[in-house]
Design a protein around this motif. Structure first.
Motif, PDB file in Angstrom:
ATOM      1  N   ALA A  82      13.099   0.155   3.518  1.00  0.00           N
ATOM      2  CA  ALA A  82      13.005   1.341   3.044  1.00  0.00           C
ATOM      3  C   ALA A  82      11.803   1.542   1.800  1.00  0.00           C
ATOM      4  O   ALA A  82      11.660   0.734   1.070  1.00  0.00           O
ATOM      5  CB  ALA A  82      14.342   1.908   2.098  1.00  0.00           C
ATOM      6  N   CYS A  83      10.770   2.512   1.957  1.00  0.00           N
ATOM      7  CA  CYS A  83       9.842   2.652   1.238  1.00  0.00           C
ATOM      8  C   CYS A  83       9.740   4.090   0.457  1.00  0.00           C
ATOM      9  O   CYS A  83       9.439   4.915   1.313  1.00  0.00           O
ATOM     10  CB  CYS A  83       8.409   2.361   2.112  1.00  0.00           C
ATOM     11  SG  CYS A  83       6.888   2.282   1.243  1.00  0.00           S
ATOM     12  N   ALA A  84      10.060   3.913  -0.778  1.00  0.00           N
ATOM     13  CA  ALA A  84       9.990   5.170  -1.499  1.00  0.00           C
ATOM     14  C   ALA A  84       8.816   5.399  -2.511  1.00  0.00           C
ATOM     15  O   ALA A  84       8.664   4.851  -3.356  1.00  0.00           O
ATOM     16  CB  ALA A  84      11.275   5.401  -2.068  1.00  0.00           C
ATOM     17  N   VAL A  85       8.178   6.430  -2.174  1.00  0.00           N
ATOM     18  CA  VAL A  85       6.762   6.478  -3.202  1.00  0.00           C
ATOM     19  C   VAL A  85       6.763   7.955  -3.549  1.00  0.00           C
ATOM     20  O   VAL A  85       6.390   9.103  -3.171  1.00  0.00           O
ATOM     21  CB  VAL A  85       5.650   6.526  -2.150  1.00  0.00           C
ATOM     22  CG1 VAL A  85       4.708   6.385  -3.146  1.00  0.00           C
ATOM     23  CG2 VAL A  85       5.875   5.150  -1.330  1.00  0.00           C
ATOM     24  N   VAL A  86       7.673   7.936  -4.629  1.00  0.00           N
ATOM     25  CA  VAL A  86       7.401   9.259  -5.707  1.00  0.00           C
ATOM     26  C   VAL A  86       7.026   8.795  -6.854  1.00  0.00           C
ATOM     27  O   VAL A  86       7.826   8.065  -7.601  1.00  0.00           O
ATOM     28  CB  VAL A  86       8.702  10.047  -5.414  1.00  0.00           C
ATOM     29  CG1 VAL A  86       8.672  11.337  -6.808  1.00  0.00           C
ATOM     30  CG2 VAL A  86       9.239  10.541  -4.331  1.00  0.00           C
ATOM     31  N   ASP A  87       5.608   8.971  -7.279  1.00  0.00           N
ATOM     32  CA  ASP A  87       5.120   7.887  -8.211  1.00  0.00           C
ATOM     33  C   ASP A  87       3.970   8.517  -9.214  1.00  0.00           C
ATOM     34  O   ASP A  87       2.803   8.569  -9.126  1.00  0.00           O
ATOM     35  CB  ASP A  87       4.350   6.809  -7.439  1.00  0.00           C
ATOM     36  CG  ASP A  87       3.848   5.775  -8.127  1.00  0.00           C
ATOM     37  OD1 ASP A  87       4.331   5.501  -9.356  1.00  0.00           O
ATOM     38  OD2 ASP A  87       2.983   5.051  -7.665  1.00  0.00           O
ATOM     39  N   LEU A 107      11.288  -0.784  -1.392  1.00  0.00           N
ATOM     40  CA  LEU A 107      10.228  -0.934  -2.218  1.00  0.00           C
ATOM     41  C   LEU A 107       9.919   0.521  -2.876  1.00  0.00           C
ATOM     42  O   LEU A 107      10.260   1.815  -2.183  1.00  0.00           O
ATOM     43  CB  LEU A 107       8.834  -0.889  -1.373  1.00  0.00           C
ATOM     44  CG  LEU A 107       8.600  -2.386  -0.556  1.00  0.00           C
ATOM     45  CD1 LEU A 107       7.677  -2.254   0.343  1.00  0.00           C
ATOM     46  CD2 LEU A 107       8.199  -3.214  -1.716  1.00  0.00           C
ATOM     47  N   ALA A 108       9.667   0.414  -4.227  1.00  0.00           N
ATOM     48  CA  ALA A 108       9.639   1.819  -4.965  1.00  0.00           C
ATOM     49  C   ALA A 108       8.821   1.653  -6.243  1.00  0.00           C
ATOM     50  O   ALA A 108       8.996   0.262  -6.726  1.00  0.00           O
ATOM     51  CB  ALA A 108      10.952   2.268  -5.174  1.00  0.00           C
ATOM     52  N   PRO A 109       8.172   2.438  -6.864  1.00  0.00           N
ATOM     53  CA  PRO A 109       7.691   2.193  -8.241  1.00  0.00           C
ATOM     54  C   PRO A 109       8.767   2.173  -9.414  1.00  0.00           C
ATOM     55  O   PRO A 109       9.889   2.522  -9.154  1.00  0.00           O
ATOM     56  CB  PRO A 109       6.821   3.362  -8.417  1.00  0.00           C
ATOM     57  CG  PRO A 109       7.554   4.436  -7.560  1.00  0.00           C
ATOM     58  CD  PRO A 109       8.188   3.774  -6.407  1.00  0.00           C
ATOM     59  N   ASP A 110       8.667   1.326 -10.247  1.00  0.00           N
ATOM     60  CA  ASP A 110       9.528   1.223 -11.276  1.00  0.00           C
ATOM     61  C   ASP A 110       9.508   2.164 -12.433  1.00  0.00           C
ATOM     62  O   ASP A 110       9.069   2.172 -13.598  1.00  0.00           O
ATOM     63  CB  ASP A 110       9.175  -0.117 -12.106  1.00  0.00           C
ATOM     64  CG  ASP A 110      10.296  -0.521 -13.375  1.00  0.00           C
ATOM     65  OD1 ASP A 110      11.328   0.067 -13.186  1.00  0.00           O
ATOM     66  OD2 ASP A 110       9.862  -1.221 -13.948  1.00  0.00           O
ATOM     67  N   GLY A 142       0.655   4.882  -2.158  1.00  0.00           N
ATOM     68  CA  GLY A 142       1.524   4.908  -0.910  1.00  0.00           C
ATOM     69  C   GLY A 142       0.715   4.316   0.457  1.00  0.00           C
ATOM     70  O   GLY A 142       1.576   3.753   0.870  1.00  0.00           O
ATOM     71  N   ARG A 143      -0.591   4.764   0.510  1.00  0.00           N
ATOM     72  CA  ARG A 143      -1.214   4.319   1.622  1.00  0.00           C
ATOM     73  C   ARG A 143      -1.699   2.866   1.573  1.00  0.00           C
ATOM     74  O   ARG A 143      -1.757   2.137   2.387  1.00  0.00           O
ATOM     75  CB  ARG A 143      -2.477   5.148   1.813  1.00  0.00           C
ATOM     76  CG  ARG A 143      -3.476   4.723   2.884  1.00  0.00           C
ATOM     77  CD  ARG A 143      -4.573   5.408   2.777  1.00  0.00           C
ATOM     78  NE  ARG A 143      -5.449   5.277   1.505  1.00  0.00           N
ATOM     79  CZ  ARG A 143      -6.599   6.017   1.159  1.00  0.00           C
ATOM     80  NH1 ARG A 143      -6.771   6.984   1.749  1.00  0.00           N
ATOM     81  NH2 ARG A 143      -7.143   5.707   0.126  1.00  0.00           N
ATOM     82  N   ASP A 144      -2.218   2.611   0.172  1.00  0.00           N
ATOM     83  CA  ASP A 144      -2.953   1.455  -0.132  1.00  0.00           C
ATOM     84  C   ASP A 144      -2.122   0.187  -0.549  1.00  0.00           C
ATOM     85  O   ASP A 144      -2.617  -1.037  -0.822  1.00  0.00           O
ATOM     86  CB  ASP A 144      -4.117   1.508  -0.990  1.00  0.00           C
ATOM     87  CG  ASP A 144      -5.186   2.588  -0.345  1.00  0.00           C
ATOM     88  OD1 ASP A 144      -5.189   2.793   0.614  1.00  0.00           O
ATOM     89  OD2 ASP A 144      -5.819   3.214  -1.300  1.00  0.00           O
ATOM     90  N   VAL A 145      -1.183   0.420  -1.042  1.00  0.00           N
ATOM     91  CA  VAL A 145      -0.236  -0.610  -1.611  1.00  0.00           C
ATOM     92  C   VAL A 145       1.205  -0.642  -0.999  1.00  0.00           C
ATOM     93  O   VAL A 145       1.675  -1.632  -0.489  1.00  0.00           O
ATOM     94  CB  VAL A 145       0.191  -0.672  -3.291  1.00  0.00           C
ATOM     95  CG1 VAL A 145       1.104  -1.495  -3.735  1.00  0.00           C
ATOM     96  CG2 VAL A 145      -1.164  -0.702  -4.025  1.00  0.00           C
ATOM     97  N   PHE A 146       1.984   0.479  -0.940  1.00  0.00           N
ATOM     98  CA  PHE A 146       3.177   0.629  -0.488  1.00  0.00           C
ATOM     99  C   PHE A 146       3.296  -0.009   1.121  1.00  0.00           C
ATOM    100  O   PHE A 146       4.206  -0.522   1.539  1.00  0.00           O
ATOM    101  CB  PHE A 146       3.938   1.638  -0.844  1.00  0.00           C
ATOM    102  CG  PHE A 146       4.335   1.691  -2.130  1.00  0.00           C
ATOM    103  CD1 PHE A 146       5.649   1.077  -2.639  1.00  0.00           C
ATOM    104  CD2 PHE A 146       3.515   2.289  -3.249  1.00  0.00           C
ATOM    105  CE1 PHE A 146       5.971   1.205  -4.000  1.00  0.00           C
ATOM    106  CE2 PHE A 146       4.290   2.336  -4.662  1.00  0.00           C
ATOM    107  CZ  PHE A 146       5.364   1.736  -5.075  1.00  0.00           C
ATOM    108  N   ALA A 147       2.428   0.853   1.743  1.00  0.00           N
ATOM    109  CA  ALA A 147       2.313   0.774   3.072  1.00  0.00           C
ATOM    110  C   ALA A 147       2.082  -0.683   3.773  1.00  0.00           C
ATOM    111  O   ALA A 147       3.005  -1.245   4.546  1.00  0.00           O
ATOM    112  CB  ALA A 147       1.586   1.931   4.141  1.00  0.00           C
TER     113      ALA A 147
END
Length: 284
Positions: A82-87, A107-110, A142-147
């Motif tokens: 799961a990749c959650a990107v509300v950052d 994966l998610a921002p802290d 979201g594109r350059d780190v999480f994906a």
């Protein structure tokens, strides 16, 4: 095309090991952001299905995103990423977290987004996946780190290959998500308001599934509640209290909006009169 900031440490397997990658963002559908993130995933993790949980989280609303993630995570196939990107803190020194639950990776921002996930996932392990290299864009992780991270995990790399043990600093947690029992009352908050106007409360059915028949809303307005098992079971003109499908109690009105009727929105505090010693309805 930007270079992924996490160059592989080893050659990934030729076939995926994750059943899917689940995406949760506040990017919306009007801009190319979701497409770019999906394009990176399709190139780096060929053959891995992509599941869109939602891209309509209110911009920067980690509270809503946290609820969507925690409610959906148990339904993902074991092995999913799961990749959650509300950052809203993208590009700052906030960390990127990798959470290992019993059978899924997240994966998610802290930034507090994972608060409910921590509370509903027993024995989870938290790792620091903050990039060691400067990403291509400081404003689009979201594109350059999480994906790229999600792709590597989906293709079989171990969490230890992309993350390290969390340091001394504890992960960020959102306040107000824990209900408080008082003498004959329960203080709660609205986790989410769905498109039907149902107000989902932070009262999980496992702990609050035995509802006294005399339950009522005491604040912000005083309203008698009608415990019911279905929306159609709510008596006409009354506000119902149900065990919702997302694992929490919710306020609802049959063929109407409880949010509009009660003037409630996400994060709003509510107090329920919760009489002790009364006959209970067991929703658990």
């Amino acid at each position: 095309m930007p270079i992924p900031p996490f160059p592989p440490l080893s050659t990934p397997p030729s076939t995926p090991t994750a059943p899917l990658i689940a995406l949760l963002t506040d990017f919306g559908q009007a801009d190319p952001y979701v497409a770019q993130m999906r394009a990176v995933l399709m190139a780096a993790a060929p053959g891995v299905p992509l599941l869109d949980v939602s891209h309509e989280v209110r911009p920067g609303d980690v509270w809503q995103a946290g609820f969507f993630l925690a409610a959906t995570l148990p339904w993902l196939p074991p092995g999913s990423v799961a990749c959650a990107v509300v950052d809203p803190g993208v590009g700052t020194d906030r960390r990127v977290l990798l959470v290992e639950t019993a059978s899924r990776l997240v994966l998610a921002p802290d930034n507090g987004l994972l608060t409910l996930t921590f509370g509903r996932s027993e024995g989870c392990r938290i790792l620091d996946a903050t990039p060691r290299l400067v990403p291509a864009s400081a404003t689009f992780h979201g594109r350059d780190v999480f994906a790229p991270l999600a792709a590597r995990l989906a293709m079989g790399e171990e969490p230890r290959d992309v993350a390290t043990v969390l340091g001394d600093a504890e992960p960020v947690l959102l306040g107000g998500l824990e209900p408080v029992r008082g003498e004959g009352t329960v203080a709660a908050r609205v986790l989410s308001v769905d498109r039907f106007g149902n107000c989902i409360l932070n009262l999980d059915i496992g702990r609050f599934g035995r509802v006294p028949r005399g339950v009522a809303l005491a604040a912000p307005v005083a309203v008698r509640l009608s415990p019911a098992r279905t929306y159609a079971g709510i008596r006409s003109g009354e506000v119902g209290l149900l065990a919702g499908s997302q694992g929490y109690l919710e306020l609802a009105v049959d063929s109407g909006s409880a949010a509009a009727r009660l003037g409630l929105g996400v994060r709003d505090a509510v107090t329920l009169a919760w009489p002790q010693g009364e006959t209970e309805i067991d929703f658990s």
